[in-house]
Write a protein that holds these residues in place. Structure first.
Motif, PDB file in Angstrom:
ATOM      1  N   ARG A  93      68.801  64.279  35.041  1.00 26.40           N
ATOM      2  CA  ARG A  93      69.188  63.003  34.436  1.00 26.40           C
ATOM      3  C   ARG A  93      69.271  61.925  35.506  1.00 26.40           C
ATOM      4  NH1 ARG A  93      70.344  62.852  29.139  1.00 26.40           N
ATOM      5  NH2 ARG A  93      70.693  64.879  28.123  1.00 26.40           N
ATOM      6  N   THR A  98      62.945  61.664  27.091  1.00 25.68           N
ATOM      7  CA  THR A  98      63.843  61.308  25.987  1.00 25.68           C
ATOM      8  C   THR A  98      63.406  61.958  24.674  1.00 25.68           C
ATOM      9  OG1 THR A  98      64.303  59.187  27.054  1.00 25.68           O
ATOM     10  CG2 THR A  98      64.893  59.393  24.732  1.00 25.68           C
ATOM     11  N   GLN A 152      69.331  59.015  31.630  1.00 24.35           N
ATOM     12  CA  GLN A 152      68.056  59.300  30.965  1.00 24.35           C
ATOM     13  C   GLN A 152      67.545  60.668  31.385  1.00 24.35           C
ATOM     14  OE1 GLN A 152      64.487  57.173  32.312  1.00 24.35           O
ATOM     15  NE2 GLN A 152      64.016  56.728  30.167  1.00 24.35           N
ATOM     16  N   LEU A 153      67.110  61.463  30.422  1.00 23.71           N
ATOM     17  CA  LEU A 153      66.564  62.784  30.695  1.00 23.71           C
ATOM     18  C   LEU A 153      65.147  62.628  31.245  1.00 23.71           C
ATOM     19  CD1 LEU A 153      67.293  65.838  30.312  1.00 23.71           C
ATOM     20  CD2 LEU A 153      65.934  65.745  28.220  1.00 23.71           C
ATOM     21  N   ALA A 193      71.559  70.014  17.636  1.00 24.05           N
ATOM     22  CA  ALA A 193      72.463  69.845  18.779  1.00 24.05           C
ATOM     23  C   ALA A 193      73.924  69.739  18.363  1.00 24.05           C
ATOM     24  CB  ALA A 193      72.049  68.613  19.588  1.00 24.05           C
ATOM     25  N   LEU A 219      69.329  69.111  29.586  1.00 22.41           N
ATOM     26  CA  LEU A 219      68.907  68.879  28.199  1.00 22.41           C
ATOM     27  C   LEU A 219      70.073  69.134  27.255  1.00 22.41           C
ATOM     28  CD1 LEU A 219      66.846  68.497  25.890  1.00 22.41           C
ATOM     29  CD2 LEU A 219      66.249  70.924  26.163  1.00 22.41           C
ATOM     30  N   TRP A 220      70.906  70.133  27.571  1.00 15.28           N
ATOM     31  CA  TRP A 220      71.990  70.517  26.666  1.00 15.28           C
ATOM     32  C   TRP A 220      73.221  69.635  26.813  1.00 15.28           C
ATOM     33  CZ3 TRP A 220      68.994  72.981  23.806  1.00 15.28           C
ATOM     34  CH2 TRP A 220      68.089  73.930  24.282  1.00 15.28           C
ATOM     35  N   ASP A 221      73.142  68.587  27.634  1.00 13.57           N
ATOM     36  CA  ASP A 221      74.265  67.639  27.740  1.00 13.57           C
ATOM     37  C   ASP A 221      74.517  66.907  26.428  1.00 13.57           C
ATOM     38  OD1 ASP A 221      74.471  68.370  30.361  1.00 13.57           O
ATOM     39  OD2 ASP A 221      73.650  66.509  31.187  1.00 13.57           O
ATOM     40  N   CYS A 222      73.525  66.887  25.551  1.00 13.71           N
ATOM     41  CA  CYS A 222      73.673  66.172  24.282  1.00 13.71           C
ATOM     42  C   CYS A 222      74.474  66.977  23.260  1.00 13.71           C
ATOM     43  CB  CYS A 222      72.313  65.789  23.713  1.00 13.71           C
ATOM     44  SG  CYS A 222      71.238  67.193  23.311  1.00 13.71           S
ATOM     45  N   ARG A 243      68.156  67.081  18.965  1.00 13.38           N
ATOM     46  CA  ARG A 243      69.183  66.475  18.109  1.00 13.38           C
ATOM     47  C   ARG A 243      68.805  66.555  16.629  1.00 13.38           C
ATOM     48  NH1 ARG A 243      73.082  63.234  20.518  1.00 13.38           N
ATOM     49  NH2 ARG A 243      72.767  62.727  22.733  1.00 13.38           N
ATOM     50  N   GLU A 255      65.008  65.328  24.106  1.00 14.21           N
ATOM     51  CA  GLU A 255      66.406  65.239  23.665  1.00 14.21           C
ATOM     52  C   GLU A 255      66.493  64.842  22.197  1.00 14.21           C
ATOM     53  OE1 GLU A 255      70.550  62.953  24.937  1.00 14.21           O
ATOM     54  OE2 GLU A 255      68.908  63.170  26.365  1.00 14.21           O
ATOM     55  N   LYS A 256      65.660  63.925  21.769  1.00 12.27           N
ATOM     56  CA  LYS A 256      65.655  63.523  20.365  1.00 12.27           C
ATOM     57  C   LYS A 256      65.285  64.705  19.467  1.00 12.27           C
ATOM     58  CE  LYS A 256      64.610  58.594  20.970  1.00 12.27           C
ATOM     59  NZ  LYS A 256      63.602  57.517  20.730  1.00 12.27           N
TER      60      LYS A 256
END
Length: 317
Positions: free
Chosen positions: A105, A123, A110-111, A162, A204-207, A130, A126-127
């Motif tokens: 990040r 990004t 931002q990923l 997520a 990635l799993w921070d979301c 989710r 990550e979307k």
């Protein structure tokens, strides 16, 4: 290369920075000298240098830059493939997640994927996690036909979005807590970190919802309820020690060069993880420590004295 089970066979281990990791190679039909931080090779129609060992500079080659910008979309396809073809068996998981690249990040959160000395915006990955069922979680395995529903059946993997899972430090799995324990405590099934190898620590799993100091305080009553479901005082104490050991282990990882650093779980004094005789989980500062003579007294005397035992004053670290 695909092995008989349908799992990609990752590139061989290579030595890097004193450790051993898997790096793929950039291919343009034939391999080049360039490596990529992922457990698979990166094949595309790159424009190469004259000796075919390097790609032409991305900064002034729109074609190569455009090809590299598609890597996050490939990652989404890989995650979809993992979720769609996964049998649920933990033994296959690490090999599947090995193919994905290392992510990081930026200072703005931002990923990105750092590859070929370029930070590629990830990004879109990550979307995807989710909005799609791409997040692996650990759940109790359903008993097979003929097995008793009360018999232990191990763990299996399912996939959710997520916000339907919680990221728990790996120390909590090592302490012996089951996925059922963690879900009863935290209200969501845990991310399957032990089944993903190094990719379990990916940003990635921070979301996902996280187990942090706020969650620990907010879910203290649920922790007490989970510990209280164990049969007998000995079982309750054992499970309570599992939780405490996990917190302690994770807390030790928050020290660097003997210097304390801020940790997401907060300080020891803030952990409401001590199960009292009344069945509540409290912080260490609220525990009462009677003298040894107290425990030698008859139970009737103990019950009379107990309301008058003062809580210990909070100690300085």
């Amino acid at each position: 290369m695909i092995v008989r089970t349908g799992i990609p066979k990752p590139p061989a281990l290579s030595s890097s920075g004193g450790g051993r990791s898997r790096h793929g190679c950039v291919h343009a039909t034939l391999p080049t000298k360039l490596s990529v931080p992922m457990g698979s090779h990166l094949q595309s129609s790159w424009l190469l240098s004259i000796d075919r060992q390097d790609v032409q500079a991305l900064s002034d080659n729109a074609w190569n830059s455009g090809l590299l910008s598609q890597l996050p979309r490939v990652c989404v396809l890989l995650l979809r493939w993992v979720a769609a073809t996964h049998s649920g068996e933990l033994s296959y998981s690490k090999s599947r997640f090995t193919v994905l690249p290392r992510m990081s990040r930026s200072e703005r959160g931002q990923l990105t994927i750092e590859v070929l000395e370029t930070d590629v915006d990830a990004t879109i990955v990550e979307k995807a996690v989710r909005s799609e069922r791409l997040v692996p979680i650990l759940v109790p395995a359903k008993p097979s036909a003929g097995e008793s529903s009360s018999a232990p059946s191990g763990e299996t993997i399912e996939f959710v979005r997520a916000q339907q899972a919680v990221r728990v430090p790996e120390a909590f799995f090592g302490a012996g807590l089951t996925p059922t324990d963690l879900e009863q405590w935290l209200g969501l099934p845990p991310l399957a970190m032990p089944a993903m190898g190094s990719f379990g620590a990916s940003p990635l799993w921070d979301c996902l919802p996280q187990l942090d100091s706020n969650a620990v305080r907010r879910r203290a009553e649920h922790l007490a309820r989970m510990l209280g479901q164990a049969e007998g005082q000995t079982a309750k104490a054992q499970k309570g020690l599992m939780v405490l050991a996990a917190f302690a282990d994770e807390g030790l990882r928050a020290t660097k060069d003997d210097e304390e650093v801020e940790h997401s779980l907060g300080s020891f004094e803030q952990w409401p993880v001590f199960l009292t005789k009344e069945g509540a989980c409290v912080t260490a500062s609220r525990l009462r420590w009677p003298e040894e003579d107290f425990w030698r007294a008859p139970m009737a005397i103990q019950q009379l004295l107990e309301p008058h035992i003062l809580e210990q004053p909070q100690r300085q670290r």
